[in-house]
Design an enzyme around this catalytic site. Structure first.
Site, PDB file in Angstrom:
ATOM      1  N   LYS A 114     -21.652  -6.268  24.831  1.00  0.00           N
ATOM      2  CA  LYS A 114     -20.304  -5.933  24.388  1.00  0.00           C
ATOM      3  C   LYS A 114     -19.252  -6.216  25.449  1.00  0.00           C
ATOM      4  CE  LYS A 114     -21.466  -2.589  20.801  1.00  0.00           C
ATOM      5  NZ  LYS A 114     -21.201  -1.249  20.226  1.00  0.00           N
ATOM      6  N   LYS A 197     -26.596 -10.494  12.319  1.00  0.00           N
ATOM      7  CA  LYS A 197     -26.615  -9.287  11.504  1.00  0.00           C
ATOM      8  C   LYS A 197     -25.379  -9.207  10.611  1.00  0.00           C
ATOM      9  CE  LYS A 197     -27.692  -5.257  13.036  1.00  0.00           C
ATOM     10  NZ  LYS A 197     -27.765  -4.015  13.847  1.00  0.00           N
ATOM     11  N   LYS A 200     -19.314  -5.585   9.810  1.00  0.00           N
ATOM     12  CA  LYS A 200     -17.928  -5.488   9.388  1.00  0.00           C
ATOM     13  C   LYS A 200     -17.010  -6.281  10.309  1.00  0.00           C
ATOM     14  CE  LYS A 200     -14.257  -2.274   8.140  1.00  0.00           C
ATOM     15  NZ  LYS A 200     -13.777  -0.890   8.100  1.00  0.00           N
TER      16      LYS A 200
END
Length: 334
Positions: A114, A197, A200
């Site tokens: 991240k 994956k 959203k």
């Protein structure tokens, strides 16, 4: 047995959330005996590692609560709450920061992923995120935690922190949680890229099926989903090297409670022109009642807040003995 699991309140659930975790949560809830309990929380304190406006964060928490109830989480049978309503999460996290080690956190792959190359620009919250996760779990003396493959490292860190704390202070304050990795848990991939994956955060709405999508939208997304030109094989082994085909077959297998071998046998020798309409219909029929219930629930903020307040009261009562024991073990007078 005490099971705890959390989810980021990012608004509406999508198919990946539902099949990857929520359906299993509902199953666990329904199979619990009278001596066991499920705790499900909305990780709104974790969400502050990403900047978000005040009103949007509040809406996301309420919407996620509505989605979980619509999907089958029963607030009367399980404890459903959001972190921020239970300050013990933040308190225990700070106490555990004295036990967790920088070397342990430096090895966490999720932070590396991240933060990317801009590690100096990442927030401190993102770095210590796993310590708050440990607090979330240890606070409730959770015996089991449902995890996917990408979260196993976090649970291992949680166990390391608990072991070191218990050893350092000579008291068995925390239970060491065991993972639950359901065999039927599905890893749902993007409809546009079978190697990523479903998420959203993907800029393309065609990459996912949202639980708010209407019947026509679901069918359209399935028909536009990336596949390939080859026929479906007789067994799942024949899907090797075909990520999009593997994903679509896996979704149908999970939705219908069958194996991928069984789905392949049914469609052997057929192309995706025959497969996709069947998959679309299954998704439409399964998700319609969840969508309708969600759209009804999300209009009643007072009711959603009452559900979360009720859950938070139960969670706070369950957490207090552990938090008190941790303070006492460290010699911190309250």
């Amino acid at each position: 047995m005490r099971v705890l699991s959390g989810i980021q309140p990012t608004g509406n659930l999508h198919l990946g959330n539902y099949l990857g975790a929520i359906r299993n949560w509902v199953k666990m809830q329904d199979e619990m005996d009278s001596e066991s309990q499920c705790f499900f929380f909305l990780a709104d304190m974790h969400s502050i590692t990403v900047h978000e406006g005040r009103e949007q964060r509040i809406r996301n928490v309420r919407d996620m609560a509505a989605a979980l109830v619509a999907a089958g989480i029963d607030p009367d049978r399980s404890v459903l709450f959001n972190q921020a309503r239970v300050p013990a999460h933040a308190e225990l996290c700070w106490l555990l920061n004295g036990t967790a080690r920088i070397g342990w956190l430096n090895r966490m792959t999720q932070f590396k992923d991240k933060a990317g190359k801009d590690r100096e620009g990442a927030s401190v919250g993102l770095f210590v995120y796993p310590v708050l996760q440990a607090a979330d779990i240890l606070l409730y003396q959770a015996s089991h935690v449902p995890v996917g493959e990408d979260q196993k490292q976090h649970l291992e860190l949680c166990r390391d922190i608990a072991t070191k704390f218990n050893t350092d202070f000579g008291r068995d304050v925390f239970t060491l949680p065991a993972p639950i990795i359901p065999k039927e848990s599905a890893r749902i991939m993007s409809l546009r890229d079978g190697t990523a994956k479903m998420s959203k955060s993907d800029p393309s709405d065609l990459s996912r099926i949202n639980l708010t999508d209407d019947d026509d939208a679901i069918m359209a997304k399935v028909k536009k989903a990336k596949s390939d030109q080859d026929m479906l094989p007789e067994t799942a082994e024949g899907l090797a090297g075909r990520p999009e085909a593997t994903n679509l077959v896996g979704i149908l297998a999970t939705m219908t409670g069958r194996t991928t071998d069984a789905v392949c046998a049914e469609f052997a020798g057929k192309g995706f022109g025959a497969f996709k309409p069947v998959l679309g219909e299954v998704l439409v029929e399964t998700l319609r009642p969840i969508r309708e219930r969600f759209l009804q629930l999300r209009t009643d903020d007072a009711m959603l807040d009452a559900i979360l307040d009720k859950g938070a009261a139960k969670a706070a009562a369950a957490a207090e003995p552990t938090l008190r024991a941790a303070y006492d073990a460290m010699g911190l007078m309250r």
